[in-house]
Motif scaffolding. Structure first.
Motif, PDB file in Angstrom:
ATOM      1  N   LYS A 270       0.829  -1.221   0.000  1.00  0.00           N
ATOM      2  CA  LYS A 270       0.000   0.000   0.000  1.00  0.00           C
ATOM      3  C   LYS A 270       0.855   1.259   0.000  1.00  0.00           C
ATOM      4  CE  LYS A 270      -4.086  -2.183   1.778  1.00  0.00           C
ATOM      5  NZ  LYS A 270      -3.497  -3.507   1.525  1.00  0.00           N
ATOM      6  N   ASP A 271       1.959   1.250   0.751  1.00  0.00           N
ATOM      7  CA  ASP A 271       2.781   2.472   0.772  1.00  0.00           C
ATOM      8  C   ASP A 271       3.513   2.707  -0.556  1.00  0.00           C
ATOM      9  OD1 ASP A 271       3.781   0.187   1.902  1.00  0.00           O
ATOM     10  OD2 ASP A 271       4.878   1.167   3.527  1.00  0.00           O
ATOM     11  N   GLU A 274       0.939   4.483  -2.626  1.00  0.00           N
ATOM     12  CA  GLU A 274       0.838   5.891  -2.202  1.00  0.00           C
ATOM     13  C   GLU A 274       1.936   6.742  -2.839  1.00  0.00           C
ATOM     14  OE1 GLU A 274      -1.571   7.425  -0.609  1.00  0.00           O
ATOM     15  OE2 GLU A 274      -2.563   5.476  -0.710  1.00  0.00           O
ATOM     16  N   ILE A 275       3.159   6.227  -2.810  1.00  0.00           N
ATOM     17  CA  ILE A 275       4.290   6.983  -3.386  1.00  0.00           C
ATOM     18  C   ILE A 275       4.024   7.300  -4.864  1.00  0.00           C
ATOM     19  CG2 ILE A 275       6.738   6.806  -4.056  1.00  0.00           C
ATOM     20  CD1 ILE A 275       7.172   5.156  -1.481  1.00  0.00           C
ATOM     21  N   LYS A 277       1.087   7.193  -6.454  1.00  0.00           N
ATOM     22  CA  LYS A 277      -0.137   7.974  -6.627  1.00  0.00           C
ATOM     23  C   LYS A 277       0.144   9.465  -6.411  1.00  0.00           C
ATOM     24  CE  LYS A 277      -4.850   7.595  -4.986  1.00  0.00           C
ATOM     25  NZ  LYS A 277      -5.616   7.027  -3.882  1.00  0.00           N
ATOM     26  N   ASP A 278       0.885   9.760  -5.350  1.00  0.00           N
ATOM     27  CA  ASP A 278       1.212  11.159  -5.044  1.00  0.00           C
ATOM     28  C   ASP A 278       1.906  11.864  -6.200  1.00  0.00           C
ATOM     29  OD1 ASP A 278       0.223  10.816  -2.566  1.00  0.00           O
ATOM     30  OD2 ASP A 278       2.176  10.766  -1.516  1.00  0.00           O
TER      31      ASP A 278
END
Ligand code: BGP
Length: 473
Positions: A270-271, A274-275, A277-278
């Protein structure tokens, strides 16, 4: 496990049936690049337009001539103690147009190799893709194209149907992150694209192709195991400072867990999402992609281990507007006093292999795995030739032993490691390094009709396999 020791000579014995052998690949050993119906891969094409990108301008046309010398080579495998051997089928040989007709001469060749290995009590492990995209598939977009995923799955299923009666260990890809890094990020391999988002697409499509191949394998009810071979480069922070630790975590997500998690746990970390996606770098995920990844975990993992990755927190900010690179999130760290292989520039740190074993034991459900590559490339080995005419590569014996001590410790502590494969059986063509660094248990003399000579390490490897371990001192 038998683990006798005495006061003076520690013994390292391995579990019964532990696989001893080596790994190689079709494109690096077969040669006969334009013979018997094979068509070019990206490597043949790239060499044809930019031969100077390869060490001493040596290309992939003939490599180590395994295509014509496999019978002799399999005898040498026996003489060097192999109980198993991994190579790869070349898609560009088996299905020269990427899709459509199967090349019967290729079927004959791979059948002969498999049968000859089995006749010599060497178990064939087969990989389906070792960086070698057929050029006709690259012209369709390579791993950026959905059409190529389908073509690959068809090729994989063809292999299972043709050879699945005898091959019991299959691997969809070798080091699938390497084409992402080398071809789409760091400008090292053809097609020399530098674009993280395109690289992320290539990575996702490769994982979908892998999962669909595993699905096809299960549907065909092949009697065997299927997995993938990943190069794991554990990330170590410079210090326990939170910023260094975070940097190491990010590097681990990008370079290890990006592939390791989806193929074992069926989902991306998941992280990591996130990286990406940001920064608006997420690839397009089509309906069905995540389900096929989720539903097709591997049976077995191959771990290629060469070097750790050391990182520290980013020291200077990146100028705005620069296209994203992983190194925007951390800096590489050169650890003072590290041991290094000067010929390859890679750190040698043996105990990292144990850390990998513990990670798989504790965080990946103690999945069955084996060390599928580990080895040492050395330039100019002729200077170690002795009077008897063979290369005395004591450094390679020491390299293997020092790694095996840690493998042994990991086994004692419950890791589910089934074997050890050295990279590699015979000196081979190593991509842009061509024949610069030699990795083999067996020397190949390119100036003398590909003459093969077993090195000291090859003789030692036989005793290692026969004794199922070694004694130090
Ligand atoms: C691995 C590859 C192999 C082989 C090996 C040695 O990453 O799976 O194909 O090449 O590394 O590396 P190199 O040839 O770059 O020295």
């Amino acid at each position: 496990m038998d683990n006798k020791t005495n006061r003076t000579s520690p013994e390292y014995r391995f579990p019964q049936g532990f696989w001893w052998g080596s790994a190689a690949s079709g494109p690096q050993t077969e040669g006969a690049a334009d013979q018997d119906g094979r068509k070019p891969s990206i490597w043949d094409y790239w060499y044809s337009i930019e031969p100077n990108c390869f060490h001493n301008d040596v290309g992939p046309e003939n490599t180590s001539n395994f295509y014509h010398m496999f019978k002799e080579d399999i005898q040498l495998m026996k003489e060097t103690g192999h109980t198993s051997f991994r190579t790869s089928i070349q898609w560009s040989r088996l299905i020269p147009d990427g899709v459509g007709d199967v090349n019967e001469k290729a079927v004959t060749f791979y059948n002969q190799v498999i049968d000859e290995l089995l006749a010599n009590d060497i178990e064939p492990f087969m990989n389906l893709y070792h960086f070698d995209m057929p050029m006709c598939m690259q012209e369709k977009g390579g791993w950026e194209s959905r059409e190529v995923i389908e073509a690959y799955v068809n090729y994989a299923a063809t292999c299972f149907r043709l050879f699945g009666d005898r091959v019991k260990h299959w691997f969809t890809f070798n080091e699938p992150i390497v084409p992402v890094e080398a071809s789409y990020l760091y400008d090292l391999h053809y097609p020399n694209v530098v674009d993280f988002k395109r690289g992320a697409t290539v990575a996702h499509h490769t994982i979908v192709a892998h999962a669909k191949a595993v699905e096809a394998f299960k549907k065909l009810n092949v009697d065997g195991k299927i997995g993938i071979i990943l190069n794991l480069t554990p990330s170590y922070p410079r210090s326990q400072d939170a910023a260094d630790v975070k940097a190491a975590h990010i590097a681990d997500l990008i370079f290890n867990r990006s592939f390791l998690d989806p193929v074992t746990k069926g989902e991306y970390p998941k992280d990591l999402i996130e990286i990406l996606k940001d920064r608006e770098l997420l690839p397009i995920v089509e309906p069905g992609d995540l389900a096929v990844i989720r539903d097709n975990p591997i049976d077995i993992l191959g771990v290629n281990y060469y070097q750790p990755r050391r990182v520290k927190a980013k020291e200077q900010s990146v100028p705005a507007g620069n296209p994203f690179m992983p190194e925007h999130l951390f800096d590489p760290y050169i650890m003072p006093g590290r041991k290094i292989n000067p010929h390859r520039g890679w750190e040698i740190c043996e105990e990292v292999i144990y850390d990998i074993m513990m990670d798989i034991r504790d965080n990946y459900g103690n999945l069955p795995f084996f060390i599928s590559e580990n080895g040492m490339g050395v330039e100019g080995e002729e200077k170690f030739r002795n009077e008897a005419g063979f290369i005395e590569d004591d450094y390679r014996i020491e390299f293997i032993q020092e790694h095996l001590k840690w493998v042994h410790k990991g086994l004692q502590e419950g890791a589910n490691c089934l074997g050890y494969h050295l990279w590699t059986f015979i000196d081979n063509w190593s991509w842009t390094n061509a024949y610069k660094n030699r990795y083999g248990l067996v020397e190949v003399d390119l100036q003398n009709n590909y003459k093969r000579t077993i090195k000291k390490s090859g003789r030692w490897y036989k005793t290692l396999a026969e004794n199922n371990g070694f004694t130090v001192g």
